[in-house]
Enzyme design. Structure first.
Site, mmCIF file in Angstrom:
data_model
loop_
_atom_site.group_PDB
_atom_site.id
_atom_site.type_symbol
_atom_site.label_atom_id
_atom_site.label_comp_id
_atom_site.label_asym_id
_atom_site.label_seq_id
_atom_site.Cartn_x
_atom_site.Cartn_y
_atom_site.Cartn_z
ATOM 1 N N ASP A 1 0.825 -1.211 0.000
ATOM 2 C CA ASP A 1 0.000 0.000 0.000
ATOM 3 C C ASP A 1 0.859 1.261 0.000
ATOM 4 O O ASP A 1 1.815 1.375 0.776
ATOM 5 C CB ASP A 1 -0.888 0.024 1.247
ATOM 6 C CG ASP A 1 -1.865 -1.134 1.303
ATOM 7 O OD1 ASP A 1 -1.528 -2.206 0.784
ATOM 8 O OD2 ASP A 1 -2.948 -0.965 1.885
ATOM 9 N N HIS B 1 -1.061 4.479 -0.534
ATOM 10 C CA HIS B 1 -2.081 5.393 0.001
ATOM 11 C C HIS B 1 -1.745 6.872 -0.197
ATOM 12 O O HIS B 1 -1.796 7.674 0.729
ATOM 13 C CB HIS B 1 -2.317 5.102 1.481
ATOM 14 C CG HIS B 1 -3.254 3.956 1.715
ATOM 15 N ND1 HIS B 1 -4.547 3.943 1.241
ATOM 16 C CD2 HIS B 1 -3.080 2.769 2.353
ATOM 17 C CE1 HIS B 1 -5.135 2.809 1.586
ATOM 18 N NE2 HIS B 1 -4.266 2.068 2.248
ATOM 19 N N ASP C 1 -4.065 -0.351 -3.514
ATOM 20 C CA ASP C 1 -4.224 0.767 -2.575
ATOM 21 C C ASP C 1 -3.212 1.872 -2.862
ATOM 22 O O ASP C 1 -2.445 2.295 -1.988
ATOM 23 C CB ASP C 1 -4.114 0.280 -1.128
ATOM 24 C CG ASP C 1 -5.431 -0.278 -0.609
ATOM 25 O OD1 ASP C 1 -6.323 -0.535 -1.435
ATOM 26 O OD2 ASP C 1 -5.567 -0.470 0.611
ATOM 27 N N GLU D 1 -16.693 23.982 4.681
ATOM 28 C CA GLU D 1 -16.829 24.911 5.806
ATOM 29 C C GLU D 1 -17.651 24.279 6.925
ATOM 30 O O GLU D 1 -17.349 24.427 8.108
ATOM 31 C CB GLU D 1 -17.499 26.199 5.320
ATOM 32 C CG GLU D 1 -17.627 27.273 6.393
ATOM 33 C CD GLU D 1 -18.283 28.528 5.860
ATOM 34 O OE1 GLU D 1 -18.771 29.328 6.679
ATOM 35 O OE2 GLU D 1 -18.314 28.710 4.626
ATOM 36 N N HIS E 1 -2.674 -4.622 2.457
ATOM 37 C CA HIS E 1 -3.977 -4.382 3.073
ATOM 38 C C HIS E 1 -3.924 -4.022 4.556
ATOM 39 O O HIS E 1 -4.848 -3.402 5.049
ATOM 40 C CB HIS E 1 -4.854 -5.623 2.857
ATOM 41 C CG HIS E 1 -6.321 -5.405 3.107
ATOM 42 N ND1 HIS E 1 -7.002 -4.291 2.675
ATOM 43 C CD2 HIS E 1 -7.243 -6.180 3.739
ATOM 44 C CE1 HIS E 1 -8.278 -4.399 3.030
ATOM 45 N NE2 HIS E 1 -8.441 -5.524 3.671
ATOM 46 N N ASP F 1 -26.958 32.719 1.798
ATOM 47 C CA ASP F 1 -27.139 32.603 0.355
ATOM 48 C C ASP F 1 -27.965 31.380 -0.030
ATOM 49 O O ASP F 1 -28.132 31.079 -1.211
ATOM 50 C CB ASP F 1 -25.785 32.560 -0.354
ATOM 51 C CG ASP F 1 -24.971 31.318 0.030
ATOM 52 O OD1 ASP F 1 -25.385 30.610 0.975
ATOM 53 O OD2 ASP F 1 -23.916 31.078 -0.601
ATOM 54 N N HIS G 1 -9.119 -0.085 -2.147
ATOM 55 C CA HIS G 1 -9.336 1.360 -2.278
ATOM 56 C C HIS G 1 -9.383 1.807 -3.738
ATOM 57 O O HIS G 1 -9.639 2.990 -3.989
ATOM 58 C CB HIS G 1 -8.257 2.135 -1.525
ATOM 59 C CG HIS G 1 -8.529 2.244 -0.061
ATOM 60 N ND1 HIS G 1 -9.113 3.356 0.520
ATOM 61 C CD2 HIS G 1 -8.332 1.365 0.950
ATOM 62 C CE1 HIS G 1 -9.235 3.168 1.820
ATOM 63 N NE2 HIS G 1 -8.769 1.964 2.105
#
Length: 728
Positions: free
Chosen positions: A181, A183, A210, A691, A462, A684, A243
């Site tokens: 992996d 990542h 991954d 946010e 993994h 709005d 993934h």
């Protein structure tokens, strides 16, 4: 003479006393050192346990959420608002012909501005261009979206030529390098290339899945790997990981990364990557003796079955592909009617809990509130999940099901096991309920599998390992993890392995961060421990109401204080993490009292978050937000169909309704409106997702584990509540 003997005797006595004191001192020092090492090892283990518990609970929550949404898709009417909110993530095959795909992803109308200072690509790609990409990314440059789309299209064409299982030989080279992996941690890949050289005719590589998620440079890693694959198609091999899945990417950061780096064409890039991921090979066999897969095997894994599957049908391994019918235009489309058929239970897996089959008539014209009422009103027996049976999934199978459908179900299970499974020390094969998918398999399953396929070693990835690798099952299974500092700086090493013609693994370890070289071993361990404790404090605060209830049961005099033993007992009863809470008290509780009791209200004040003014927000809603923050963010990303980063107030309300049904809890319209008003400061009429999520972050800074997207805040208690629901 007498004086001489007297002096000698005196010296002998003094020396004897000195020798005795030295031995006692050595024993004391040895005892102290052993205690120090034991304490250090215990702290290392619980730090690791915290990190892994959070990681795996996040994966389990993602699978549960996806299957819950899939259940809504299968049972709600096509015209319902709720179904429309989430339907787009299940449309895997809108365009089915290769020519149509290529027109959809056409890059020729995208102009490269003259001010662009990044790398330029021409095809067929050359070695110099591939190496240039590595150097450009090392210098923080970005590849233009036109070149990204062109590179991805060429990669897609190349992957379609490859078999499900690559078969390679070391006889043409001295050795092959295998990486686990990555990542999204570009620093690790660059270090591997520095230590081991880049891929070439003399230096073949195998990357074991991954490649993306969690790290901040996932797209750059993919571009580098794909470019070398195009330059050296017979020397560079890629396996698919769990993934490499667009549903998983929604939660763990890759989707967000691509859309932020490529705002104009990010959606097209993601769609093309979705197709590429589905075409990645599933496994690699080296010299007919070593099997390299991402996750693992089960007691039903059969390489002959895996060699025949149509792997490109599995855009997501979390859900089996639907039956497809021919439209009038001759194009293959997904059938909604199939989704509601009484045979859909065959799409499900015993390692996850699903409902018994319900007819579609039960849900005609139902609203989300109707479905919520049904969840509370009905109880259906759980599907048996503790036994794994080869072939069909037990008594619920319709005997009239075609052989083709049963074969498709078996194919899906084979792929799910390959990408999601983990080894265990005990014999047998059981559902992997920690991750929520795949299985745990024991040494006996390994032995049987190797004998049946005439193999001698399984190399898989993994799982993060502290040393970067780990042997198990009598050294017949090797776990390899190449993302160093995965949870935090200093938390683990990365590793890669070299295999020569003798097939004896030669392991190379490293740590990529320059910061780790400036830290002592003690400082590095301390940093990881503090990071784990920070994440743990977040989880403790997110379960404030449950913990206070547990404390009150032990606080018979209602003083607001409990003993240390009661505090530890109450925390474990809620969190169920199996941690030495009494020893960890100094890390989690700063206040002290003369009798060593703990003021639990004051303790929660210490844990309190610093964020938006939330005094007027319903506290149960607020705690739900903190506890299931990542699940909520995933739903937000799904609802944000145009990937703008904003959702309307109505979609915001619908998101919370989906979450309330998923969690089986009441959330009033008034509470949701108060929350929306708090966030929509400029009034709005829309919510900025980023946010909103940042406003309710439990800590000021994301941990390395959270990087990209936050982790699931639920514990075993929360997941147990969901397990009991036959409709999830």
């Amino acid at each position: 003479m007498f004086r001489y003997f007297t002096q000698a005797k005196h010296i002998f006595v003094v020396e004897g006393i000195s020798s005795c004191c030295a031995i006692k001192s050595a024993v004391l020092i040895q005892r102290w050192y052993r205690q120090f090492v034991a304490r250090k090892e215990m702290r290392r283990r619980y730090t690791w346990h915290i990190f892994q518990s959070i990681e795996y609970s996040g994966e389990q929550a993602q699978i549960k959420l996806y299957n819950f949404l899939g259940y809504l898709m299968d049972n709600f009417t096509p015209a319902s608002n709720e179904r429309n909110l989430i339907s787009h993530i299940f449309r895997d095959n809108e365009v089915c012909r290769d020519a149509e795909w290529e027109r959809y992803f056409c890059y020729k109308n995208i102009e490269v501005p003259g001010l662009y200072s990044g790398p330029h690509l021409t095809f067929p790609l050359t070695v110099e261009q591939a190496v240039g990409l590595v150097e450009a990314f090392r210098n923080k440059k970005q590849l233009h979206s036109r070149y990204v789309l062109e590179l991805l299209l060429e990669t897609w064409k190349q992957l379609r030529l490859l078999p499900n299982i690559n078969r390679i030989s070391t006889c043409h080279s001295k050795e092959i390098t295998i990486c686990g992996d990555l990542h999204g941690q570009l620093e690790d890949l660059l270090l591997i290339f520095y230590k081991n050289d880049m891929p070439s005719l003399e230096k073949p590589y195998l990357f074991n899945g991954d490649f993306v998620d969690r790290g901040k440079d996932s797209i750059e890693i993919l571009i580098i790997l794909f470019s070398f694959l195009l330059v050296y198609p017979s020397e560079v091999y890629l396996n698919r990981g769990n993934h490499e899945d667009h549903i998983v990417n929604l939660r763990y950061g890759f989707t967000k990364e691509v859309l932020s780096k490529y705002r104009m064409h990010g959606k097209r890039i993601l769609k093309l990557l979705q197709k590429i991921f589905s075409w990645l090979p599933l496994a690699t066999v080296i010299d007919q003796k070593v099997l390299v897969i991402h996750g693992g095997i089960s007691n039903t894994t059969d390489l002959s079955v895996l060699a025949r599957v149509d792997r490109h049908n599995y855009n997501s391994a979390l859900r089996p592909p639907k039956k497809r019918h021919q439209s009038v235009a001759g194009m293959s489309i997904d059938s909604d009617e199939e989704a509601g058929s009484t045979n859909k239970v065959l799409q499900r897996r015993p390692s996850l809990t699903f409902p018994r089959t319900l007819t579609k008539d039960c849900f005609q014209n139902r609203s989300l509130q109707d479905f919520s009422d049904r969840l509370r009103a009905n109880t259906v027996e759980d599907v048996e999940i503790h036994k794994r049976l080869p072939g069909p999934l037990g008594p619920e199978n319709d005997t009239s099901q075609s052989c083709e459908s049963i074969s498709s179900e078996d194919e899906w299970k084979q792929i799910l096991d390959l990408l999601w499974s983990d080894p265990m020390a005990q014999d047998g094969c059981v559902p992997n309920e920690v991750r929520g998918g795949g299985c745990y398999w024991g040494p006996d399953v390994t032995e049987d599998f190797l004998n049946r396929h005439n193999l001698q070693l399984i190399i898989r990835s993994h799982e993060c390992k502290q040393e970067g690798y780990e042997f198990c099952h009598n050294r017949k299974v090797l776990t390899l993890f190449s993302a160093s500092n995965y949870y935090d700086v200093g938390s683990n090493r990365g590793a890669y392995v070299k295999l020569g013609p003798d097939l004896v693994p030669y392991l190379v370890q490293y740590q990529a961060s320059s910061m780790i070289r400036e830290l002592s071993v003690r400082q590095s361990a301390g940093r990881s421990e503090r990071s784990a404790n920070k994440v743990l404090r977040e989880q403790l605060f997110a379960h404030k109401s449950d913990l206070i209830c547990a404390f009150k049961k032990l606080d018979s005099e209602n003083k607001g204080r409990v003993s240390l033993a009661d505090w530890a007992s109450a925390v474990e009863s809620v969190m169920r993490l199996g941690l030495p809470w009494r020893i960890m008290r100094s890390q989690l509780v700063t206040g002290r009292s003369a009798d060593s009791s703990i003021d639990y209200y004051e303790w929660f004040n210490e844990l309190a978050i610093k964020g938006a003014n939330a005094d007027h927000i319903d506290q149960s809603l607020l705690e739900t937000l903190y506890r299931h923050r990542s699940t909520l963010e995933t739903i937000f990303r799904i609802v944000d169909t145009d990937n703008s980063g904003f959702i309307t107030m109505e979609d915001f309300r619908q998101t919370w309704k989906l979450l309330s049904v998923y969690l089986k809890m009441e959330i009033t319209e008034e509470a949701i409106s108060d929350l929306a008003v708090t966030i929509d400061s400029n009034q709005d009429g829309s919510i900025d997702i980023e946010e909103f999520m940042e406003a309710f972050r439990l800590t000021d800074k994301k941990s390395r584990l959270e990087r990209g997207l936050s982790m699931f805040m639920g514990t075993a208690t929360d997941l147990t509540k969901l397990e009991g629901d036959p409709n999830i």
